[in-house]
Scaffold this active site. Structure first.
Site, PDB file in Angstrom:
ATOM      1  N   LYS A 159      -6.195   8.454  41.405  1.00 44.32           N
ATOM      2  CA  LYS A 159      -4.923   8.270  40.727  1.00 44.32           C
ATOM      3  C   LYS A 159      -4.198   9.603  40.613  1.00 44.32           C
ATOM      4  O   LYS A 159      -4.889  10.624  40.543  1.00 44.32           O
ATOM      5  CB  LYS A 159      -5.071   7.632  39.347  1.00 44.32           C
ATOM      6  CG  LYS A 159      -6.209   8.150  38.467  1.00 44.32           C
ATOM      7  CD  LYS A 159      -6.310   9.574  38.057  1.00 44.32           C
ATOM      8  CE  LYS A 159      -5.239  10.284  37.303  1.00 44.32           C
ATOM      9  NZ  LYS A 159      -5.607  11.692  36.945  1.00 44.32           N
ATOM     10  N   TYR A 245      -2.642   6.964  32.493  1.00 41.95           N
ATOM     11  CA  TYR A 245      -3.630   6.200  31.725  1.00 41.95           C
ATOM     12  C   TYR A 245      -2.965   5.429  30.578  1.00 41.95           C
ATOM     13  O   TYR A 245      -3.410   4.339  30.210  1.00 41.95           O
ATOM     14  CB  TYR A 245      -4.708   7.125  31.154  1.00 41.95           C
ATOM     15  CG  TYR A 245      -5.669   7.632  32.199  1.00 41.95           C
ATOM     16  CD1 TYR A 245      -6.615   6.788  32.761  1.00 41.95           C
ATOM     17  CD2 TYR A 245      -5.632   8.953  32.632  1.00 41.95           C
ATOM     18  CE1 TYR A 245      -7.494   7.237  33.729  1.00 41.95           C
ATOM     19  CE2 TYR A 245      -6.499   9.416  33.609  1.00 41.95           C
ATOM     20  CZ  TYR A 245      -7.437   8.554  34.149  1.00 41.95           C
ATOM     21  OH  TYR A 245      -8.305   9.005  35.106  1.00 41.95           O
TER      22      TYR A 245
HETATM   23  P1  NAD Z   1      -9.599  20.058  41.829  1.00 39.82           P
HETATM   24  O1  NAD Z   1      -8.525  21.088  41.857  1.00 39.82           O
HETATM   25  O2  NAD Z   1     -10.833  20.358  41.064  1.00 39.82           O
HETATM   26  O3  NAD Z   1     -10.038  19.691  43.331  1.00 39.82           O
HETATM   27  C1  NAD Z   1      -9.121  19.530  44.355  1.00 39.82           C
HETATM   28  C2  NAD Z   1      -9.833  19.685  45.689  1.00 39.82           C
HETATM   29  O4  NAD Z   1      -8.875  19.596  46.739  1.00 39.82           O
HETATM   30  C3  NAD Z   1     -10.541  21.050  45.848  1.00 39.82           C
HETATM   31  O5  NAD Z   1     -11.778  20.856  46.465  1.00 39.82           O
HETATM   32  C4  NAD Z   1      -9.615  21.815  46.789  1.00 39.82           C
HETATM   33  O6  NAD Z   1     -10.315  22.759  47.572  1.00 39.82           O
HETATM   34  C5  NAD Z   1      -9.074  20.697  47.649  1.00 39.82           C
HETATM   35  N1  NAD Z   1      -7.806  21.029  48.298  1.00 39.82           N
HETATM   36  C6  NAD Z   1      -7.529  20.794  49.579  1.00 39.82           C
HETATM   37  N2  NAD Z   1      -6.296  21.211  49.887  1.00 39.82           N
HETATM   38  C7  NAD Z   1      -5.770  21.740  48.771  1.00 39.82           C
HETATM   39  C8  NAD Z   1      -4.530  22.348  48.456  1.00 39.82           C
HETATM   40  N3  NAD Z   1      -3.557  22.464  49.360  1.00 39.82           N
HETATM   41  N4  NAD Z   1      -4.339  22.759  47.207  1.00 39.82           N
HETATM   42  C9  NAD Z   1      -5.284  22.613  46.245  1.00 39.82           C
HETATM   43  N5  NAD Z   1      -6.497  22.048  46.491  1.00 39.82           N
HETATM   44  C10 NAD Z   1      -6.734  21.609  47.750  1.00 39.82           C
HETATM   45  O7  NAD Z   1      -8.930  18.698  41.316  1.00 39.82           O
HETATM   46  P2  NAD Z   1      -9.647  17.431  40.676  1.00 39.82           P
HETATM   47  O8  NAD Z   1      -9.569  17.548  39.216  1.00 39.82           O
HETATM   48  O9  NAD Z   1     -10.945  17.214  41.310  1.00 39.82           O
HETATM   49  O10 NAD Z   1      -8.582  16.294  41.093  1.00 39.82           O
HETATM   50  C11 NAD Z   1      -8.538  15.743  42.407  1.00 39.82           C
HETATM   51  C12 NAD Z   1      -7.914  14.348  42.338  1.00 39.82           C
HETATM   52  O11 NAD Z   1      -8.734  13.520  41.519  1.00 39.82           O
HETATM   53  C13 NAD Z   1      -6.532  14.304  41.714  1.00 39.82           C
HETATM   54  O12 NAD Z   1      -5.755  13.345  42.368  1.00 39.82           O
HETATM   55  C14 NAD Z   1      -6.780  13.860  40.280  1.00 39.82           C
HETATM   56  O13 NAD Z   1      -5.694  13.150  39.716  1.00 39.82           O
HETATM   57  C15 NAD Z   1      -7.977  12.967  40.460  1.00 39.82           C
HETATM   58  N6  NAD Z   1      -8.824  12.920  39.251  1.00 39.82           N
HETATM   59  C16 NAD Z   1      -9.155  11.715  38.752  1.00 39.82           C
HETATM   60  C17 NAD Z   1      -9.943  11.631  37.628  1.00 39.82           C
HETATM   61  C18 NAD Z   1     -10.333  10.285  37.084  1.00 39.82           C
HETATM   62  O14 NAD Z   1     -10.844  10.240  35.981  1.00 39.82           O
HETATM   63  N7  NAD Z   1     -10.128   9.205  37.819  1.00 39.82           N
HETATM   64  C19 NAD Z   1     -10.381  12.783  37.004  1.00 39.82           C
HETATM   65  C20 NAD Z   1     -10.044  14.014  37.556  1.00 39.82           C
HETATM   66  C21 NAD Z   1      -9.258  14.079  38.691  1.00 39.82           C
END
Ligand code: NAD
Length: 391
Positions: A159, A245
């Site tokens: 999401k 949410y």
């Molecule tokens: P994060 O920043 O921890 O991870 C992002 C990942 O994408 C990293 O591994 C990064 O290296 C990679 N990446 C690749 N290309 C990139 C770029 N151009 N810029 C930045 N990062 C890049 O983020 P996250 O918290 O893991 O979130 C990732 C996704 O998951 C988002 O869409 C977020 O909304 C979703 N999310 C959902 C929940 C949930 O409860 N459903 C919780 C957290 C995150």
């Protein structure tokens, strides 16, 4: 054909009958009302058959490849995949060789199931991978979902589904054209307290819902260059990340889609962080019968609430949206419900939907509906006008 308001128009009674025949009423482990309220009808038998064949090497467990090994993939999804019954961590897609080596060792992954963003499309030739799970920054969901669909793999996108409704439609079209399924990572549809809220609201256990309050916020600190503050990669600020949410919570409390929205941005007190995306925003959703949901989200405080007042009672979840420790009470006392691994349940359910050719309760069409609502909230905040929703 995309039908975003399908979820609340579908023939619930017929679906409940089908479902109880298929699973037995309690085997699904979720309230049937919530399941029925979010299902839709198209099928993809060919893809399901294909998947049954390819997944056989793990006793019908489907292989999942995680794309983007950030915090959510590392600390929630990969550990959850150690607890799943119908799917397992089969592969990864990462741009960081050090992460590839670490995950290979930790999860015993074969080299042939490890991809970079450049080799991602070759996943089409890998029979170990049945489902691709996109866990990248929001602005990258569309591209990687569409490429995954062209590789003829089923997909889960985190999401928000994408940063525009137009991208969501392109994703749905790609999945339809390639005969694969698309689900959104809406884990709270698998969480008992939130499922209880769906029952209380949708079955009008305390009478019709009159008013909802929803809030989801956290204090953003750390790197001011983080993708969550970048308009292109995030699509917006806390509304895209957390406010979604509240939109979801209000809708699954009501069991119907809102008809209009008004909204107002909060003040920016930390311009070093919030020069591209909003710091906070409040909005109100109007439902067809006159009920209102007052919602707020911010990157400047900590909050997680979903509450409702109905004619003859009330309920409240706080915290409402966290990975664990969700607590609830009603006007009759505290909710005594189990804590579960939401992500394991969510991924298992999607795997089982594919294996048994059932529809997911959290389909791509629901992701599109929500992104349309988020766009309307931004439009209302920008213009100061009440925006009618045509979902
Ligand atoms: P994060 O920043 O921890 O991870 C992002 C990942 O994408 C990293 O591994 C990064 O290296 C990679 N990446 C690749 N290309 C990139 C770029 N151009 N810029 C930045 N990062 C890049 O983020 P996250 O918290 O893991 O979130 C990732 C996704 O998951 C988002 O869409 C977020 O909304 C979703 N999310 C959902 C929940 C949930 O409860 N459903 C919780 C957290 C995150």
């Amino acid at each position: 054909m995309i039908q975003t308001n399908f979820f609340f128009r579908h023939n619930r009674r017929r679906f409940l009958k089908d479902l109880s025949l298929a699973f037995g009423a309690t085997a699904v482990g979720v309230p049937l009302a919530s399941f029925a309220a979010s299902c839709q009808s198209s099928g993809s038998e060919k893809a399901a058959t294909q998947t049954q064949q390819t997944g056989q090497q793990q006793q019908q467990k489907l292989g999942i490849a995680l794309v983007g090994l950030g915090r959510y993939a590392t600390h929630q999804l990969a550990p959850a995949l150690q607890e799943t019954e119908h799917c397992y961590l089969a592969g990864i897609v990462t741009g960081t060789p050090a992460k590839a080596a670490e995950w290979k060792r930790k999860y015993n992954l074969p080299d042939k199931n490890i991809y970079s963003y450049d080799t991602y499309d070759q996943i089409a030739d890998n029979p170990d991978i049945d489902i691709i799970y996109i866990v990248l920054p929001n602005g990258m969901h569309a591209e990687y979902t569409i490429r995954g669909a062209k590789a003829r793999k089923h997909l889960i996108s985190e999401k928000p589904m994408a940063t525009s409704a137009e991208d969501c439609r392109r994703m749905l079209q790609a999945c339809q054209e390639n005969n694969v399924r698309l689900s959104i990572g809406y884990r709270l549809h698998f969480e008992p307290h939130n499922q209880r809220v769906m029952e209380l609201g949708q079955q009008q256990i305390y009478g019709p819902v009159q008013e909802i309050e929803a809030a989801d916020s956290f204090v953003f600190s750390g790197d001011p260059n983080a993708w969550r503050l970048d308009k292109e990669l995030a699509g917006g600020g806390p509304l895209m990340d957390l406010g979604i949410y509240c939109v979801q919570g209000a809708i699954y409390t009501m069991g119907e889609n809102p008809v209009a929205v008004t909204a107002k941005y909060g003040n920016v007190t930390r311009p070093e962080y919030f020069d591209e995306v909003e710091q906070s925003i409040n909005w109100q959703l109007e439902f067809p019968g006159g009920a209102r949901a007052n919602c707020r989200t911010s990157y400047n405080q900590n909050e997680g609430l979903l509450s409702a007042k109905a004619e003859k009672g009330w309920w409240r979840l706080e915290p409402a949206y966290s990975y664990s420790g969700i607590k609830g009470e009603t006007s009759e006392g505290s909710m005594e419900l189990p804590q579960v691994n939401q992500q394991a349940r969510q991924m298992d359910d999607f795997a089982r939907c594919i294996l048994e050719n059932k529809e997911t309760r959290v389909p791509g069409e629901m992701g599109l509906r929500d992104v349309q609502i988020l766009e309307a909230i931004y439009q209302a905040a920008e213009t100061g006008e009440r925006v009618e929703l045509k979902l």
